[in-house]
Design a protein around this motif. Sequence first.
Motif, PDB file in Angstrom:
ATOM      1  N   MET A   1     -46.310   1.132  -9.369  1.00 39.92           N
ATOM      2  CA  MET A   1     -46.047   0.806  -7.984  1.00 39.92           C
ATOM      3  C   MET A   1     -46.057  -0.705  -7.851  1.00 39.92           C
ATOM      4  O   MET A   1     -46.834  -1.381  -8.517  1.00 39.92           O
ATOM      5  N   LYS A   2     -45.210  -1.219  -6.993  1.00 43.62           N
ATOM      6  CA  LYS A   2     -45.125  -2.658  -6.759  1.00 43.62           C
ATOM      7  C   LYS A   2     -45.185  -2.951  -5.267  1.00 43.62           C
ATOM      8  O   LYS A   2     -44.677  -2.169  -4.467  1.00 43.62           O
ATOM      9  N   ILE A   3     -45.802  -4.085  -4.934  1.00 42.48           N
ATOM     10  CA  ILE A   3     -45.769  -4.596  -3.564  1.00 42.48           C
ATOM     11  C   ILE A   3     -45.307  -6.056  -3.625  1.00 42.48           C
ATOM     12  O   ILE A   3     -45.507  -6.738  -4.633  1.00 42.48           O
ATOM     13  N   THR A   4     -44.691  -6.502  -2.548  1.00 39.71           N
ATOM     14  CA  THR A   4     -44.226  -7.885  -2.464  1.00 39.71           C
ATOM     15  C   THR A   4     -44.643  -8.474  -1.127  1.00 39.71           C
ATOM     16  O   THR A   4     -44.569  -7.805  -0.099  1.00 39.71           O
ATOM     17  N   LYS A   5     -45.105  -9.720  -1.175  1.00 40.82           N
ATOM     18  CA  LYS A   5     -45.438 -10.463   0.046  1.00 40.82           C
ATOM     19  C   LYS A   5     -44.719 -11.807  -0.028  1.00 40.82           C
ATOM     20  O   LYS A   5     -44.586 -12.393  -1.086  1.00 40.82           O
ATOM     21  N   ILE A   6     -44.254 -12.279   1.131  1.00 38.79           N
ATOM     22  CA  ILE A   6     -43.482 -13.508   1.215  1.00 38.79           C
ATOM     23  C   ILE A   6     -44.297 -14.587   1.930  1.00 38.79           C
ATOM     24  O   ILE A   6     -44.950 -14.311   2.942  1.00 38.79           O
ATOM     25  N   PHE A   7     -44.233 -15.793   1.380  1.00 34.47           N
ATOM     26  CA  PHE A   7     -44.955 -16.953   1.911  1.00 34.47           C
ATOM     27  C   PHE A   7     -43.973 -18.109   2.064  1.00 34.47           C
ATOM     28  O   PHE A   7     -42.947 -18.138   1.393  1.00 34.47           O
ATOM     29  N   THR A   8     -44.311 -19.079   2.901  1.00 33.10           N
ATOM     30  CA  THR A   8     -43.536 -20.312   2.986  1.00 33.10           C
ATOM     31  C   THR A   8     -44.490 -21.498   2.937  1.00 33.10           C
ATOM     32  O   THR A   8     -45.658 -21.393   3.332  1.00 33.10           O
ATOM     33  N   PHE A   9     -43.971 -22.608   2.420  1.00 30.41           N
ATOM     34  CA  PHE A   9     -44.707 -23.869   2.422  1.00 30.41           C
ATOM     35  C   PHE A   9     -43.691 -25.000   2.318  1.00 30.41           C
ATOM     36  O   PHE A   9     -42.554 -24.795   1.903  1.00 30.41           O
ATOM     37  N   ASP A  10     -44.117 -26.184   2.714  1.00 32.81           N
ATOM     38  CA  ASP A  10     -43.259 -27.365   2.676  1.00 32.81           C
ATOM     39  C   ASP A  10     -43.799 -28.350   1.658  1.00 32.81           C
ATOM     40  O   ASP A  10     -45.013 -28.590   1.610  1.00 32.81           O
ATOM     41  N   TYR A  30     -40.011 -24.179   1.118  1.00 34.13           N
ATOM     42  CA  TYR A  30     -39.909 -23.170   0.068  1.00 34.13           C
ATOM     43  C   TYR A  30     -40.273 -21.801   0.624  1.00 34.13           C
ATOM     44  O   TYR A  30     -41.173 -21.677   1.459  1.00 34.13           O
ATOM     45  N   THR A  31     -39.602 -20.787   0.142  1.00 36.09           N
ATOM     46  CA  THR A  31     -39.987 -19.401   0.392  1.00 36.09           C
ATOM     47  C   THR A  31     -40.404 -18.823  -0.950  1.00 36.09           C
ATOM     48  O   THR A  31     -39.667 -18.938  -1.935  1.00 36.09           O
ATOM     49  N   LEU A  32     -41.568 -18.239  -0.988  1.00 39.43           N
ATOM     50  CA  LEU A  32     -42.151 -17.723  -2.221  1.00 39.43           C
ATOM     51  C   LEU A  32     -42.375 -16.224  -2.090  1.00 39.43           C
ATOM     52  O   LEU A  32     -43.084 -15.786  -1.185  1.00 39.43           O
ATOM     53  N   GLU A  33     -41.752 -15.456  -2.962  1.00 38.37           N
ATOM     54  CA  GLU A  33     -41.952 -14.004  -3.005  1.00 38.37           C
ATOM     55  C   GLU A  33     -42.845 -13.685  -4.196  1.00 38.37           C
ATOM     56  O   GLU A  33     -42.519 -14.025  -5.329  1.00 38.37           O
ATOM     57  N   TRP A 128     -37.677 -19.683  -3.624  1.00 34.67           N
ATOM     58  CA  TRP A 128     -36.458 -20.126  -2.942  1.00 34.67           C
ATOM     59  C   TRP A 128     -36.628 -21.575  -2.530  1.00 34.67           C
ATOM     60  O   TRP A 128     -37.534 -21.907  -1.769  1.00 34.67           O
ATOM     61  N   GLU A 129     -35.737 -22.442  -3.018  1.00 33.99           N
ATOM     62  CA  GLU A 129     -35.741 -23.846  -2.645  1.00 33.99           C
ATOM     63  C   GLU A 129     -34.934 -24.064  -1.363  1.00 33.99           C
ATOM     64  O   GLU A 129     -35.256 -24.927  -0.560  1.00 33.99           O
ATOM     65  N   THR A 130     -33.885 -23.302  -1.222  1.00 29.99           N
ATOM     66  CA  THR A 130     -33.049 -23.309  -0.016  1.00 29.99           C
ATOM     67  C   THR A 130     -32.765 -21.844   0.315  1.00 29.99           C
ATOM     68  O   THR A 130     -33.050 -20.958  -0.496  1.00 29.99           O
TER      69      THR A 130
END
Length: 142
Positions: A1-10, A30-33, A128-130
């Motif tokens: 089983m897998k889960i994913t959470k998304i974060f952002t930072f500058d 940045y968007t980080l998965e 994600w850089e852009t």
Amino acid sequence: MKITKIFTFDSSHMLDGHDGKCQNLHGHTYTLEITVSDGLIPNGAKSGMVMDFTDLKAIVKQAIIEPFDHAFIYDGSNPREQQIAALLEGWNMKTLRLPFRTTAEHMSIEMYGRLKKAGLNVCRIKLWETPTSCAEYEGDHP
């Protein structure tokens, strides 16, 4: 089983010697998965979960968000980037020294390692850089 959470930072960075615009000091949101894999917790308050998303958030915050967010991320082996970092540090601005060129590819590998070291069973990082450009790292699969 897998889960994913998304974060952002500058953060800001530069790619000294690059043959395009990225040679200049610039920033990204940045968007980080983060994807974690494991079996489901069989018993207790967290039964039926791979892990609690709140616990995942706390680990990512400490290992990634706190050091990277609103920092000048630089290649500690590059003398020009070291000079810029020293200037910023002299003004009490946040920097983060890494031992490599600060491409999205290298940073995704670094983040993967930091999360593994923090005890997270991470199986994939997508940085994600852009909105249209990302690097993805899956551990043993370069």
